[in-house]
Design an enzyme around this catalytic site. Structure first.
Site, mmCIF file in Angstrom:
data_model
loop_
_atom_site.group_PDB
_atom_site.id
_atom_site.type_symbol
_atom_site.label_atom_id
_atom_site.label_comp_id
_atom_site.label_asym_id
_atom_site.label_seq_id
_atom_site.Cartn_x
_atom_site.Cartn_y
_atom_site.Cartn_z
ATOM 1 N N TYR A 74 14.968 34.847 -93.619
ATOM 2 C CA TYR A 74 15.690 35.220 -92.462
ATOM 3 C C TYR A 74 15.071 34.564 -91.185
ATOM 4 O O TYR A 74 13.896 34.240 -91.325
ATOM 5 C CB TYR A 74 15.316 36.671 -92.170
ATOM 6 C CG TYR A 74 16.024 37.249 -90.912
ATOM 7 C CD1 TYR A 74 17.515 37.560 -90.812
ATOM 8 C CD2 TYR A 74 15.399 37.800 -89.793
ATOM 9 C CE1 TYR A 74 18.057 37.715 -89.976
ATOM 10 C CE2 TYR A 74 15.900 38.352 -88.909
ATOM 11 C CZ TYR A 74 17.370 38.376 -88.642
ATOM 12 O OH TYR A 74 17.929 38.840 -87.413
ATOM 13 N N ASP B 282 20.113 34.849 -87.547
ATOM 14 C CA ASP B 282 20.441 35.858 -86.346
ATOM 15 C C ASP B 282 21.205 34.805 -85.283
ATOM 16 O O ASP B 282 20.652 33.954 -84.671
ATOM 17 C CB ASP B 282 19.216 36.303 -85.436
ATOM 18 C CG ASP B 282 19.557 37.232 -84.442
ATOM 19 O OD1 ASP B 282 20.779 37.432 -84.137
ATOM 20 O OD2 ASP B 282 18.492 37.661 -83.979
ATOM 21 N N ASP C 168 22.792 36.084 -82.619
ATOM 22 C CA ASP C 168 23.009 37.055 -81.346
ATOM 23 C C ASP C 168 24.381 37.224 -81.141
ATOM 24 O O ASP C 168 25.071 37.814 -82.195
ATOM 25 C CB ASP C 168 22.421 36.105 -80.341
ATOM 26 C CG ASP C 168 21.107 36.069 -80.023
ATOM 27 O OD1 ASP C 168 20.487 36.963 -80.735
ATOM 28 O OD2 ASP C 168 20.600 35.204 -79.416
ATOM 29 N N HIS D 98 24.491 36.753 -88.527
ATOM 30 C CA HIS D 98 25.057 38.111 -88.194
ATOM 31 C C HIS D 98 25.338 37.650 -86.882
ATOM 32 O O HIS D 98 24.424 37.336 -85.967
ATOM 33 C CB HIS D 98 24.008 39.014 -88.634
ATOM 34 C CG HIS D 98 22.716 39.244 -87.722
ATOM 35 N ND1 HIS D 98 22.281 39.351 -86.544
ATOM 36 C CD2 HIS D 98 21.553 39.050 -88.264
ATOM 37 C CE1 HIS D 98 21.132 39.394 -86.503
ATOM 38 N NE2 HIS D 98 20.713 39.198 -87.567
ATOM 39 N N CYS E 153 16.629 42.927 -77.191
ATOM 40 C CA CYS E 153 16.122 43.190 -78.489
ATOM 41 C C CYS E 153 16.575 44.637 -79.031
ATOM 42 O O CYS E 153 16.937 45.579 -77.820
ATOM 43 C CB CYS E 153 14.591 43.437 -78.427
ATOM 44 S SG CYS E 153 13.958 44.239 -79.701
ATOM 45 N N ASN F 84 17.098 46.853 -91.114
ATOM 46 C CA ASN F 84 15.902 46.103 -90.221
ATOM 47 C C ASN F 84 14.697 46.899 -90.248
ATOM 48 O O ASN F 84 14.609 47.911 -89.605
ATOM 49 C CB ASN F 84 16.695 45.748 -88.843
ATOM 50 C CG ASN F 84 15.509 45.198 -88.044
ATOM 51 O OD1 ASN F 84 14.469 44.588 -88.488
ATOM 52 N ND2 ASN F 84 15.746 45.049 -86.734
#
Length: 305
Positions: free
Chosen positions: A51, A92, A94, A119, A129, A216
């Site tokens: 990841y 990621d 965003d 994602h 966050c 997560n």
């Protein structure tokens, strides 16, 4: 010397493996890789995927995780990681780095860079966050457009498009479930619901949504740290540990720097360091020597016509 300078497994095969893993009944564990060397170690230890965390990457640049990094930066960083491992890499992305058309462009660039999936989240820009308070999310229809744009741009049908919703911490789990269903209808292959707290929350989400789900397990956040085995028993298909390797590394780096500052030497830290021989083992230094020797020892004698 296949797999020496870059992974032997093609991007297409990594994507096939990721798809298969998500429907295998075995949870896919994806620790965050802060650099390519970490990705190599993740593969060696036996995890199912890698990841790339936006939060960890921005922190490495000494920036907060509020959407300051660009598509070019994230894609370049992720490409370096994906190219050295045979494991699929999930990134990621965003909010897609802009409007829906930017999300579509992101998919094409990530595909070209050998990434297995990404994602997209339903926060507004600038984002925060997912485990902090004060988040805001776009209307459901806006996120649906992001997802549809991403899906429409996909050329490899095995590239995984994951939709993340931050609604649970704002409007509650029921609202997050409704959003997840809308994102699945828009074409999302995988759903990532952020900041669920308890096993009961994860069980409720699993019971309500049929699509593969990602959990997560970040430290110091809203979620209890649930084991991969328990998540698998609940029915989750993947789990990420996004910032774990960065936190481990930075804790050790700070401790070591403070000791050097105080003592004037790193002598007392040698037992806490990765030895040079172990580093060379991970990067397969000896195979490079073999390759180099093979090239320089090659002779054309006897092959002239």
């Amino acid at each position: 010397m296949s797999g020496l300078i870059a992974a032997a497994t093609s991007a297409a095969d990594k994507r096939i493996a990721f798809r298969a893993g998500l429907t295998s009944g075995k949870i896919q564990r994806l620790p965050g890789a802060i650099n390519p060397l970490t990705a190599r170690l993740i593969q060696e230890i036996g995890f199912e995927g890698v990841y790339v965390s936006g939060g960890a990457y921005s922190a490495g640049l000494a920036l907060p995780d509020i959407g300051l990094t660009t598509l070019t930066e994230v894609a370049g960083h992720s490409k370096q990681i994906a190219r050295v491992t045979d494991l699929p890499t999930l990134v990621d992305a965003d909010t897609g780095f802009g409007e829906p058309m930017s999300a579509a462009r992101t998919v094409t660039i990530f595909e070209d860079d050998g990434i297995a999936g990404l994602h997209l989240e339903d926060q507004i820009n600038p984002k925060r966050c997912g485990h902090l308070d004060g988040k805001a999310i776009v209307p459901t229809e806006d996120m649906v457009r992001r997802v549809r744009a991403a899906v429409s741009a996909r050329r490899d049908p095995n590239f995984v498009i994951c939709a993340r919703t931050d609604a649970a911490g704002i409007d509650g789990i029921d609202a997050a479930i409704e959003r997840a269903k809308a994102y699945v209808d828009a074409g999302a292959d995988l759903i990532f619901t952020e900041a669920l707290a308890t096993e009961a929350d994860f069980e409720k989400f699993r019971a309500a949504v049929d699509t593969p789900l990602l959990a997560n397990m970040t430290e110091f956040g809203k979620s209890n740290l649930i084991s991969a085995k328990t998540l698998e028993e609940i029915g989750f298909n993947a789990v990420i540990y996004p910032v774990t390797t960065l936190r481990l590394a930075m804790f050790a780096i700070e401790k070591g720097l403070r000791e050097i500052f105080a003592e004037g030497t790193q002598e007392g830290l040698l037992g806490e360091m990765q030895h040079r021989s172990r580093l060379y083992e991970i990067i397969e230094y000896e195979r490079y020597n073999e390759f180099d020797s093979g090239i320089f020892n090659f002779s054309l004698e006897g092959s002239r016509t």
